[in-house]
Scaffold this motif. Structure first.
Motif, PDB file in Angstrom:
ATOM      1  N   GLY A  21      -1.691   3.383  -8.130  1.00  0.00           N
ATOM      2  CA  GLY A  21      -2.273   4.110  -9.254  1.00  0.00           C
ATOM      3  C   GLY A  21      -1.318   4.333 -10.409  1.00  0.00           C
ATOM      4  O   GLY A  21      -1.753   4.644 -11.524  1.00  0.00           O
ATOM      5  N   LYS A  59      -5.610   2.411 -12.830  1.00  0.00           N
ATOM      6  CA  LYS A  59      -5.972   3.206 -14.009  1.00  0.00           C
ATOM      7  C   LYS A  59      -4.827   3.351 -15.005  1.00  0.00           C
ATOM      8  O   LYS A  59      -5.058   3.659 -16.174  1.00  0.00           O
ATOM      9  CB  LYS A  59      -6.450   4.598 -13.565  1.00  0.00           C
ATOM     10  N   ASN A  69     -10.679  -6.825  -8.073  1.00  0.00           N
ATOM     11  CA  ASN A  69      -9.951  -5.839  -7.258  1.00  0.00           C
ATOM     12  C   ASN A  69      -8.863  -5.093  -8.037  1.00  0.00           C
ATOM     13  O   ASN A  69      -7.800  -4.784  -7.503  1.00  0.00           O
ATOM     14  CB  ASN A  69      -9.327  -6.518  -6.030  1.00  0.00           C
ATOM     15  N   ASP A  73      -4.957  -1.459  -4.403  1.00  0.00           N
ATOM     16  CA  ASP A  73      -5.758  -0.243  -4.565  1.00  0.00           C
ATOM     17  C   ASP A  73      -4.939   1.040  -4.666  1.00  0.00           C
ATOM     18  O   ASP A  73      -5.358   1.982  -5.335  1.00  0.00           O
ATOM     19  CB  ASP A  73      -6.743  -0.106  -3.398  1.00  0.00           C
ATOM     20  N   THR A  74      -3.799   1.101  -3.989  1.00  0.00           N
ATOM     21  CA  THR A  74      -3.028   2.353  -3.951  1.00  0.00           C
ATOM     22  C   THR A  74      -1.998   2.467  -5.076  1.00  0.00           C
ATOM     23  O   THR A  74      -1.298   3.477  -5.157  1.00  0.00           O
ATOM     24  CB  THR A  74      -2.294   2.481  -2.603  1.00  0.00           C
ATOM     25  N   GLU A  85     -21.550   7.557  -3.868  1.00  0.00           N
ATOM     26  CA  GLU A  85     -20.693   8.729  -3.717  1.00  0.00           C
ATOM     27  C   GLU A  85     -21.493   9.932  -3.246  1.00  0.00           C
ATOM     28  O   GLU A  85     -21.022  10.713  -2.404  1.00  0.00           O
ATOM     29  CB  GLU A  85     -19.997   9.038  -5.048  1.00  0.00           C
ATOM     30  N   GLN A 130      -9.843  -2.347 -10.187  1.00  0.00           N
ATOM     31  CA  GLN A 130     -10.484  -1.161 -10.742  1.00  0.00           C
ATOM     32  C   GLN A 130      -9.706   0.131 -10.511  1.00  0.00           C
ATOM     33  O   GLN A 130      -9.901   1.126 -11.228  1.00  0.00           O
ATOM     34  CB  GLN A 130     -11.909  -1.005 -10.184  1.00  0.00           C
ATOM     35  N   ASN A 131      -8.802   0.148  -9.533  1.00  0.00           N
ATOM     36  CA  ASN A 131      -8.026   1.365  -9.267  1.00  0.00           C
ATOM     37  C   ASN A 131      -6.718   1.431 -10.053  1.00  0.00           C
ATOM     38  O   ASN A 131      -5.983   2.415  -9.948  1.00  0.00           O
ATOM     39  CB  ASN A 131      -7.723   1.487  -7.771  1.00  0.00           C
ATOM     40  N   ARG A 157     -12.857  -1.887 -16.652  1.00  0.00           N
ATOM     41  CA  ARG A 157     -12.711  -0.733 -15.759  1.00  0.00           C
ATOM     42  C   ARG A 157     -11.320  -0.110 -15.849  1.00  0.00           C
ATOM     43  O   ARG A 157     -11.059   0.908 -15.221  1.00  0.00           O
ATOM     44  CB  ARG A 157     -12.976  -1.159 -14.312  1.00  0.00           C
ATOM     45  N   GLU A 169       0.795  -1.231   0.000  1.00  0.00           N
ATOM     46  CA  GLU A 169       0.000   0.000   0.000  1.00  0.00           C
ATOM     47  C   GLU A 169       0.829   1.285   0.000  1.00  0.00           C
ATOM     48  O   GLU A 169       0.370   2.330  -0.472  1.00  0.00           O
ATOM     49  CB  GLU A 169      -0.977   0.016   1.192  1.00  0.00           C
TER      50      GLU A 169
END
Length: 543
Positions: free
Chosen positions: A110, A132, A127, A107-108, A228, A129-130, A155, A85
């Motif tokens: 990016g 990008k 898992n 997740d972190t 959101e 989707q982040n 995604r 992370e």
């Protein structure tokens, strides 16, 4: 140096010692490497590192590699992706040839562009989707059976290369055109370029599935946007302690981990009718709690604003009175200083003797000290009166706030009691239906038991345990939310009132220091005024 082959093959966990050893082994050869090793290499500054073929079983201690961009952990015994992370600069991650069973904890990352998970034990894509920035993804030789798992990669907006080779899903004859159709940004699949005609064929052949997927994604996006919006609104409502209670959030929370409750919904139309009625009434009471919270929040904010307006005026008046006395002091001080200046001029010009001058200076010093003393007493009296007034006002306001919070809690608790009553009524209705159905097994000829209830209805204890479990789960969720509201309301009160009194104490201390500092400066000015200048001594060596 001789090494023990058996020890080298022992399973390892990444630690500081292992990291340092690998860093030093990968330094440049020759004099440059020797110098770098002598000076020491900060682990936090390392940008690339290979931890390959080391029998690593657990990812740990990687958080120290704060600048890492390329990390190779292939050919180890790793079973779980973790401890990544803090590696927010990571661009290339190789975890191929391990024993990983699930994609997680990314997740972190990016900035990650390349992800290699070749030859692991992963069954589905999830898992991610982040990620990008991900452009190249190798998930070959895993256990992926369902071709539809590639939908998850839709995604990732920048994915251009995907390898799924040697997965069970590759037995699907049209996988290539299927992937080309569902992943429109993809340029290479299994390291072969996707041609326009392949994508067109896929879009034609799987047109309906693509439409269905897009509709599903629209619904998911709507849910995400709704969540959101709710989160943003909840953040605004945090200070009223009733965030999310203007939605069905609490009702859904009861069923979030309630497998038994969901199972009981299959008992028939009577239960579904009871469920719908329970849901509607439950959400209405939640909204009532929300309205109560908002009402009391406005009352508190209005009272707080009025309190600070009134205390600000009192402090302003006190400040103006202090300024008046200080101006009077400065005026008297200036007159006194002028008299001292005249005395000094008379002494220098010979109009008075030194003895007479000294007597007058002593008199002026006494006058100045008396002026300081009187001014200090006046200013301190003003500050003392203000402090006592503020202490009394703060105590009164504390009592008012305490009553406000008590009223909020009392009104909210009444509604939470209604929620528990609703749950009890629902529990009793479902219990009645379940017991009737169980009693009818083997007696009522046309009784149809849904297949999902076969195990539940096989034994009465199963039915009772299931009912008790869902009842307890629901009550726990309700009680927990009530406790959270009460705790946060009381915590806010404690913090606010503590800050109220402590800020007044700090203001009082600062004011006293400010007054004393002001008067000390005046004393220093007077002392400097009455101190005769030292005679200038001339060095005879220059004469």
């Amino acid at each position: 140096m001789n090494t023990n082959p058996c020890k080298e093959r022992e399973p390892k966990v990444i630690d500081s010692k292992l990291l340092q050893k690998c860093i030093e082994e990968q330094l440049p050869k020759g004099e440059l490497g020797r110098l770098m090793k002598t000076e020491g290499v900060e682990q936090a500054n390392v940008e690339q590192l290979r931890l390959e073929f080391l029998n690593i079983v657990k990812m740990d201690h990687l958080w120290v590699l704060k600048s890492i961009t390329v990390l190779k952990l292939n050919n180890n015994l790793i079973e779980k992706i973790e401890d990544l992370e803090n590696l927010i600069h990571l661009e290339d991650l190789d975890l191929s040839f391990n024993k990983i069973t699930k994609i997680e904890n990314l997740d972190t990352l990016g900035k990650l562009r390349i992800l290699n998970l070749y030859e692991n034990r992963i069954e589905k894509l999830e898992n991610m989707q982040n990620l990008k920035s991900l452009t190249i993804f190798n998930i070959g030789k895993n256990l992926i059976k369902d071709k539809e798992t590639v939908h998850h990669l839709r995604r990732i907006p920048n994915l251009i290369s995907l390898n799924l080779a040697d997965n069970p899903c590759t037995e699907f004859a049209d996988l290539r055109i299927y992937v080309a159709a569902f992943l429109p940004t993809l340029i290479w699949f299994q390291y072969k370029k996707i041609y326009p005609e392949e994508r067109e064929n896929g879009c034609t052949k799987f047109k309906q599935q693509i439409i269905d997927q897009e509709e599903l994604e629209e619904k998911e996006l709507a849910k995400i946007l709704q969540k959101e919006r709710e989160d943003r609104e909840a953040e605004l409502n945090m200070d009223s302690f009733v965030e999310y209670l203007n939605t069905r959030h609490l009702f859904d929370k009861m069923y979030e981990n309630d497998a038994e409750g969901k199972l009981l919904l299959n008992l028939g139309d009577d239960v579904m009718e009871a469920y719908n009625e329970f849901q509607e009434n439950f959400v209405n009471y939640c909204r009532e709690i929300f309205d109560i919270g908002q009402k009391h929040y406005k009352i508190r904010q209005d009272e707080i604003a009025a309190f600070f307006r009134s205390t600000s005026l009192v402090k302003h008046d006190s400040q103006q009175e202090s300024i008046k006395y200080m101006e009077e002091f400065v005026e008297s001080k200036n007159i006194l200083f002028s008299k001292v200046n005249y005395l000094q001029r008379d002494l220098m010009e010979g109009y008075i003797e030194k003895k007479e001058f000294d007597v007058d200076i002593v008199q002026k010093t006494e006058e100045f000290n008396q002026l300081i003393h009187v001014t200090w007493k006046k200013l301190m009296k003003i500050e003392l009166i203000l402090y006592e007034q503020m202490d009394e006002v703060n105590q009164t306001f504390e009592r008012n706030l305490k009553e406000m919070i008590a009223n909020l809690i009392e009104e909210s608790q009444n509604c939470f009691t209604q929620l528990r009553d609703l749950e009890q009524q629902y529990f009793e209705r479902v219990s009645e239906v379940a017991n009737k159905m169980f009693a009818g097994i083997g007696i009522i000829d046309d009784l149809v038991i849904p297949e999902v209830l076969d195990e539940l209805m096989s034994d009465k204890d199963n039915v009772l345990n299931c009912l008790a479990a869902t009842h307890d789960t629901h009550l726990t969720v309700i009680d927990t939310r009530e406790d959270v509201l009460m705790f946060r309301a009381r915590e806010w009160f404690d913090i606010f009132t503590k800050n109220l009194f402590s800020s007044e104490i700090d203001r009082n201390r600062y004011k006293i220091l400010e007054l004393n500092h002001f008067l000390d400066i005046q004393r220093d000015e007077f002392a400097e005024l009455i101190t005769p200048p030292k005679e200038i001594e001339i060095d005879e060596s220059f004469s």
